[in-house]
Design a protein around this motif. Structure first.
Motif, PDB file in Angstrom:
ATOM      1  N   ARG A  56      59.741  47.558  64.590  1.00 48.77           N
ATOM      2  CA  ARG A  56      60.909  46.985  65.261  1.00 48.77           C
ATOM      3  C   ARG A  56      60.477  45.929  66.272  1.00 48.77           C
ATOM      4  O   ARG A  56      61.122  44.886  66.428  1.00 48.77           O
ATOM      5  CB  ARG A  56      61.713  48.086  65.952  1.00 48.77           C
ATOM      6  CG  ARG A  56      62.369  49.070  64.970  1.00 48.77           C
ATOM      7  CD  ARG A  56      63.518  49.803  65.629  1.00 48.77           C
ATOM      8  NE  ARG A  56      63.078  50.541  66.806  1.00 48.77           N
ATOM      9  CZ  ARG A  56      62.671  51.800  66.805  1.00 48.77           C
ATOM     10  NH1 ARG A  56      62.640  52.467  65.651  1.00 48.77           N
ATOM     11  NH2 ARG A  56      62.310  52.410  67.903  1.00 48.77           N
ATOM     12  N   LEU A  57      59.378  46.193  66.977  1.00 50.67           N
ATOM     13  CA  LEU A  57      58.852  45.191  67.902  1.00 50.67           C
ATOM     14  C   LEU A  57      58.416  43.930  67.166  1.00 50.67           C
ATOM     15  O   LEU A  57      58.565  42.815  67.681  1.00 50.67           O
ATOM     16  CB  LEU A  57      57.669  45.777  68.685  1.00 50.67           C
ATOM     17  CG  LEU A  57      58.018  46.809  69.761  1.00 50.67           C
ATOM     18  CD1 LEU A  57      56.751  47.383  70.367  1.00 50.67           C
ATOM     19  CD2 LEU A  57      58.879  46.173  70.853  1.00 50.67           C
ATOM     20  N   GLY A  58      57.863  44.109  65.959  1.00 50.98           N
ATOM     21  CA  GLY A  58      57.479  42.942  65.174  1.00 50.98           C
ATOM     22  C   GLY A  58      58.670  42.077  64.829  1.00 50.98           C
ATOM     23  O   GLY A  58      58.596  40.839  64.886  1.00 50.98           O
ATOM     24  N   ALA A  59      59.785  42.705  64.468  1.00 55.68           N
ATOM     25  CA  ALA A  59      60.997  41.941  64.183  1.00 55.68           C
ATOM     26  C   ALA A  59      61.507  41.236  65.434  1.00 55.68           C
ATOM     27  O   ALA A  59      61.944  40.075  65.388  1.00 55.68           O
ATOM     28  CB  ALA A  59      62.063  42.864  63.614  1.00 55.68           C
ATOM     29  N   GLU A  63      62.120  37.138  66.474  1.00 58.36           N
ATOM     30  CA  GLU A  63      63.286  36.579  67.167  1.00 58.36           C
ATOM     31  C   GLU A  63      62.854  35.785  68.391  1.00 58.36           C
ATOM     32  O   GLU A  63      63.405  34.715  68.691  1.00 58.36           O
ATOM     33  CB  GLU A  63      64.232  37.706  67.576  1.00 58.36           C
ATOM     34  CG  GLU A  63      64.848  38.466  66.396  1.00 58.36           C
ATOM     35  CD  GLU A  63      65.755  39.589  66.858  1.00 58.36           C
ATOM     36  OE1 GLU A  63      65.989  39.686  68.084  1.00 58.36           O
ATOM     37  OE2 GLU A  63      66.224  40.370  66.014  1.00 58.36           O
ATOM     38  N   LEU A  64      61.862  36.332  69.115  1.00 65.85           N
ATOM     39  CA  LEU A  64      61.356  35.621  70.284  1.00 65.85           C
ATOM     40  C   LEU A  64      60.725  34.297  69.890  1.00 65.85           C
ATOM     41  O   LEU A  64      60.893  33.284  70.583  1.00 65.85           O
ATOM     42  CB  LEU A  64      60.334  36.500  71.014  1.00 65.85           C
ATOM     43  CG  LEU A  64      59.705  35.916  72.282  1.00 65.85           C
ATOM     44  CD1 LEU A  64      60.779  35.656  73.328  1.00 65.85           C
ATOM     45  CD2 LEU A  64      58.638  36.859  72.826  1.00 65.85           C
ATOM     46  N   ALA A  65      59.994  34.283  68.775  1.00 68.41           N
ATOM     47  CA  ALA A  65      59.384  33.036  68.304  1.00 68.41           C
ATOM     48  C   ALA A  65      60.457  32.021  67.928  1.00 68.41           C
ATOM     49  O   ALA A  65      60.276  30.812  68.141  1.00 68.41           O
ATOM     50  CB  ALA A  65      58.471  33.316  67.115  1.00 68.41           C
ATOM     51  N   ALA A  66      61.583  32.492  67.383  1.00 66.09           N
ATOM     52  CA  ALA A  66      62.667  31.575  67.034  1.00 66.09           C
ATOM     53  C   ALA A  66      63.277  30.942  68.284  1.00 66.09           C
ATOM     54  O   ALA A  66      63.575  29.738  68.308  1.00 66.09           O
ATOM     55  CB  ALA A  66      63.736  32.314  66.237  1.00 66.09           C
ATOM     56  N   MET A 124      56.441  30.353  64.675  1.00 67.92           N
ATOM     57  CA  MET A 124      57.166  31.203  63.741  1.00 67.92           C
ATOM     58  C   MET A 124      56.221  31.756  62.673  1.00 67.92           C
ATOM     59  O   MET A 124      56.308  32.931  62.296  1.00 67.92           O
ATOM     60  CB  MET A 124      58.288  30.394  63.091  1.00 67.92           C
ATOM     61  CG  MET A 124      59.445  30.073  64.018  1.00 67.92           C
ATOM     62  SD  MET A 124      60.390  31.559  64.475  1.00 67.92           S
ATOM     63  CE  MET A 124      61.028  32.055  62.876  1.00 67.92           C
ATOM     64  N   THR A 125      55.313  30.901  62.195  1.00 66.42           N
ATOM     65  CA  THR A 125      54.338  31.365  61.198  1.00 66.42           C
ATOM     66  C   THR A 125      53.445  32.452  61.780  1.00 66.42           C
ATOM     67  O   THR A 125      53.132  33.454  61.114  1.00 66.42           O
ATOM     68  CB  THR A 125      53.483  30.184  60.725  1.00 66.42           C
ATOM     69  OG1 THR A 125      54.330  29.171  60.162  1.00 66.42           O
ATOM     70  CG2 THR A 125      52.472  30.620  59.677  1.00 66.42           C
ATOM     71  N   LEU A 126      53.020  32.277  63.028  1.00 64.69           N
ATOM     72  CA  LEU A 126      52.173  33.271  63.676  1.00 64.69           C
ATOM     73  C   LEU A 126      52.921  34.593  63.859  1.00 64.69           C
ATOM     74  O   LEU A 126      52.359  35.672  63.622  1.00 64.69           O
ATOM     75  CB  LEU A 126      51.702  32.748  65.030  1.00 64.69           C
ATOM     76  CG  LEU A 126      50.841  33.705  65.865  1.00 64.69           C
ATOM     77  CD1 LEU A 126      49.559  34.055  65.130  1.00 64.69           C
ATOM     78  CD2 LEU A 126      50.531  33.091  67.232  1.00 64.69           C
ATOM     79  N   ALA A 127      54.179  34.530  64.268  1.00 66.46           N
ATOM     80  CA  ALA A 127      54.959  35.763  64.451  1.00 66.46           C
ATOM     81  C   ALA A 127      55.130  36.502  63.126  1.00 66.46           C
ATOM     82  O   ALA A 127      55.051  37.743  63.075  1.00 66.46           O
ATOM     83  CB  ALA A 127      56.325  35.435  65.048  1.00 66.46           C
ATOM     84  N   ALA A 128      55.357  35.753  62.042  1.00 66.45           N
ATOM     85  CA  ALA A 128      55.468  36.392  60.726  1.00 66.45           C
ATOM     86  C   ALA A 128      54.152  37.034  60.318  1.00 66.45           C
ATOM     87  O   ALA A 128      54.133  38.133  59.741  1.00 66.45           O
ATOM     88  CB  ALA A 128      55.909  35.363  59.682  1.00 66.45           C
ATOM     89  N   ALA A 129      53.030  36.362  60.614  1.00 63.86           N
ATOM     90  CA  ALA A 129      51.721  36.933  60.289  1.00 63.86           C
ATOM     91  C   ALA A 129      51.452  38.182  61.120  1.00 63.86           C
ATOM     92  O   ALA A 129      50.863  39.149  60.617  1.00 63.86           O
ATOM     93  CB  ALA A 129      50.629  35.889  60.519  1.00 63.86           C
ATOM     94  N   GLN A 130      51.859  38.169  62.378  1.00 59.39           N
ATOM     95  CA  GLN A 130      51.679  39.349  63.225  1.00 59.39           C
ATOM     96  C   GLN A 130      52.481  40.528  62.687  1.00 59.39           C
ATOM     97  O   GLN A 130      51.988  41.664  62.637  1.00 59.39           O
ATOM     98  CB  GLN A 130      52.100  39.024  64.657  1.00 59.39           C
ATOM     99  CG  GLN A 130      51.143  38.080  65.373  1.00 59.39           C
ATOM    100  CD  GLN A 130      51.672  37.639  66.725  1.00 59.39           C
ATOM    101  OE1 GLN A 130      52.883  37.637  66.962  1.00 59.39           O
ATOM    102  NE2 GLN A 130      50.779  37.244  67.618  1.00 59.39           N
ATOM    103  N   ARG A 131      53.708  40.282  62.289  1.00 61.97           N
ATOM    104  CA  ARG A 131      54.541  41.363  61.756  1.00 61.97           C
ATOM    105  C   ARG A 131      53.962  41.890  60.443  1.00 61.97           C
ATOM    106  O   ARG A 131      53.955  43.102  60.202  1.00 61.97           O
ATOM    107  CB  ARG A 131      55.964  40.857  61.541  1.00 61.97           C
ATOM    108  CG  ARG A 131      56.917  41.922  61.027  1.00 61.97           C
ATOM    109  CD  ARG A 131      58.358  41.450  61.124  1.00 61.97           C
ATOM    110  NE  ARG A 131      59.280  42.468  60.629  1.00 61.97           N
ATOM    111  CZ  ARG A 131      59.771  42.501  59.395  1.00 61.97           C
ATOM    112  NH1 ARG A 131      59.425  41.553  58.539  1.00 61.97           N
ATOM    113  NH2 ARG A 131      60.610  43.434  59.015  1.00 61.97           N
ATOM    114  N   ALA A 132      53.471  40.994  59.595  1.00 62.38           N
ATOM    115  CA  ALA A 132      52.875  41.432  58.332  1.00 62.38           C
ATOM    116  C   ALA A 132      51.617  42.257  58.579  1.00 62.38           C
ATOM    117  O   ALA A 132      51.370  43.255  57.886  1.00 62.38           O
ATOM    118  CB  ALA A 132      52.549  40.219  57.461  1.00 62.38           C
TER     119      ALA A 132
END
Length: 422
Positions: A56-59, A63-66, A124-132
């Protein structure tokens, strides 16, 4: 004695994974963790993972990156409105009221706006990589906890079977003592072995309860595991280089390090461009001598760059180089880890094949010794010793089986052929 139960449970779990491994390796068929590796259904796994706090924090991080991207697109400058009034006095003349208005705003130039947009997109790319990456680590942990529960259940099941056999031997010993065919010492020996078996079964029950409690508390969406119908592990159909390549070409940990390095590179270029300050453009209007004189003007102000800007640019360059070095270290680590898990899959299968043959032979020997004891051809101590050795061999083989299945499942998980976030 405590290790034996754990080994048995692990064996049961990996046994399930083995059946799943062959299908997983078939490139033309989709993987099903529940049918190939005795894992929970994928839908239940995804619901459990999405409910975990770190996911949930990853999601939220995305949002924060957006929002950060929107801020960078808008830029750091805002419109500034100015207004003022004053009174002019002239000796021997009446007083005059005068007014002044202004509107000003800083302007990004020399491609700084495009650089900020690129930084926002990379964020945004970094946040997606962190969540993955968090998703992948959570999958690893879930798989370990699930197999631990299966392992504990399998240990309990095997020890229960062993306990039943010891009870049968004790009953035979009691009949032989009553018939005068054996000394009373054999009943004492059988009772001692039965008590030892009961203690192991009780410890195994506790291990199962703890493992299931961990699963239910951590992954509330998962069904309870069942150590039945565990498949056998199979050899890998791909070559080692092919498997290593699959893991390294699509790796969340490496993607994360590379995305971070690219972000720092963009920030370093942006900091270097700040050596040329941005201008502030202002529109100014005045009304003097009660409106007898009116003026409209345009002004441009530019800060004079100093050592601070140069130092910030140099620091950003150093941080970018550090991020590149971390990415290279992660790349080497990922390569080594991929080689290790692929080699472990093959090695664990060989170990399981050898220990399975030993377990089968030990089981046959134990059965022969039990028949010999029942027919009066051997002593109870020999039968109990043979049965204990058979149990230890079975535990070792089952542990090796689970290790082989777990290694195959880990390869598929790291290759994103199982439980992929995509």
């Amino acid at each position: 004695m405590k290790r034996a139960p754990v080994s048995l449970a692990l064996a049961a779990v990996l046994s399930v994974l083995g059946a799943l491994a062959p299908a997983a390796r078939a490139a033309t068929l989709p993987l099903a963790g529940d049918s190939l590796y005795a894992l929970p259904p994928e839908a239940a796994v995804r619901r459990a993972l999405q409910a975990m706090p770190q996911l949930r924090l990853g999601a939220m991080n995305e949002e924060l990156a957006a929002t950060e991207q929107a801020r960078l697109n808008a830029g750091p400058y805002e419109w500034i409105a100015r207004a003022g009034t004053s009174q002019r006095r002239v000796a021997g003349v009446e007083r005059f009221r005068e007014h002044e208005w202004g509107l000003e705003r800083g302007v990004r130039w020399f491609g700084k706006a495009d650089q900020d947009r690129a930084i926002g997109e990379q964020g945004m790319t970094l946040a997606a990589a962190q969540r993955a990456d968090v998703w992948h680590e959570a999958c690893r942990t879930l798989m370990q906890d699930w197999y631990s529960a299966l392992r504990a259940q399998a240990v309990l099941q095997r020890l229960g079977e062993q306990h039943a056999l010891v009870q049968q031997l004790k009953a035979v010993a009691e009949r032989r003592v009553k018939a005068g065919d054996s000394p009373a010492l054999e009943v004492l020996q059988a009772d001692t072995e039965l008590r030892r078996s009961e203690a192991l079964v009780e410890q195994a029950r506790q291990d199962v309860a703890q493992a299931l409690a961990l699963l239910s508390a951590t992954y509330q969406q998962l069904p309870a595991p069942a150590p039945t119908g565990l498949p056998e592990p199979r050899t890998a159909s791909e070559t080692m280089p092919a498997q290593v390549s699959r893991i390294t070409q699509d790796n969340h940990e490496l993607d994360l390090a590379q995305a971070e390095a690219q972000l720092y590179q963009l920030k370093a270029r942006r900091a270097a461009s700040e050596r040329t300050p941005d201008p502030t453009i202002a529109l100014r209007a005045t009304r003097e001598r009660d409106g007898q004189e009116r003026t409209v003007g345009l002004s441009v102000s530019i800060p004079l760059p100093g050592q601070v800007r140069a130092s910030e640019a140099s620091a950003a360059t150093v941080r970018a180089r550090m991020a590149e070095e971390r990415a290279r270290q992660v790349e080497a680590k990922v390569q080594l880890d991929a080689q290790r898990v692929v080699a472990e899959e093959r090695h664990s299968h060989q170990v399981w094949a050898s220990l399975r043959a030993v377990a089968e032979q030990s089981a046959r020997q134990a059965q022969l010794m039990e028949r010999a004891y029942q027919s009066g051809e051997s002593s109870l101590s020999d039968a109990l010793l043979s049965r204990r050795q058979a149990l230890e061999a079975a535990l070792a083989a089952q542990t090796a089986q689970i290790n082989a299945l777990a290694a195959s499942a880990r390869v598929q998980l790291d290759a994103h052929a199982l439980w992929s976030i995509d």
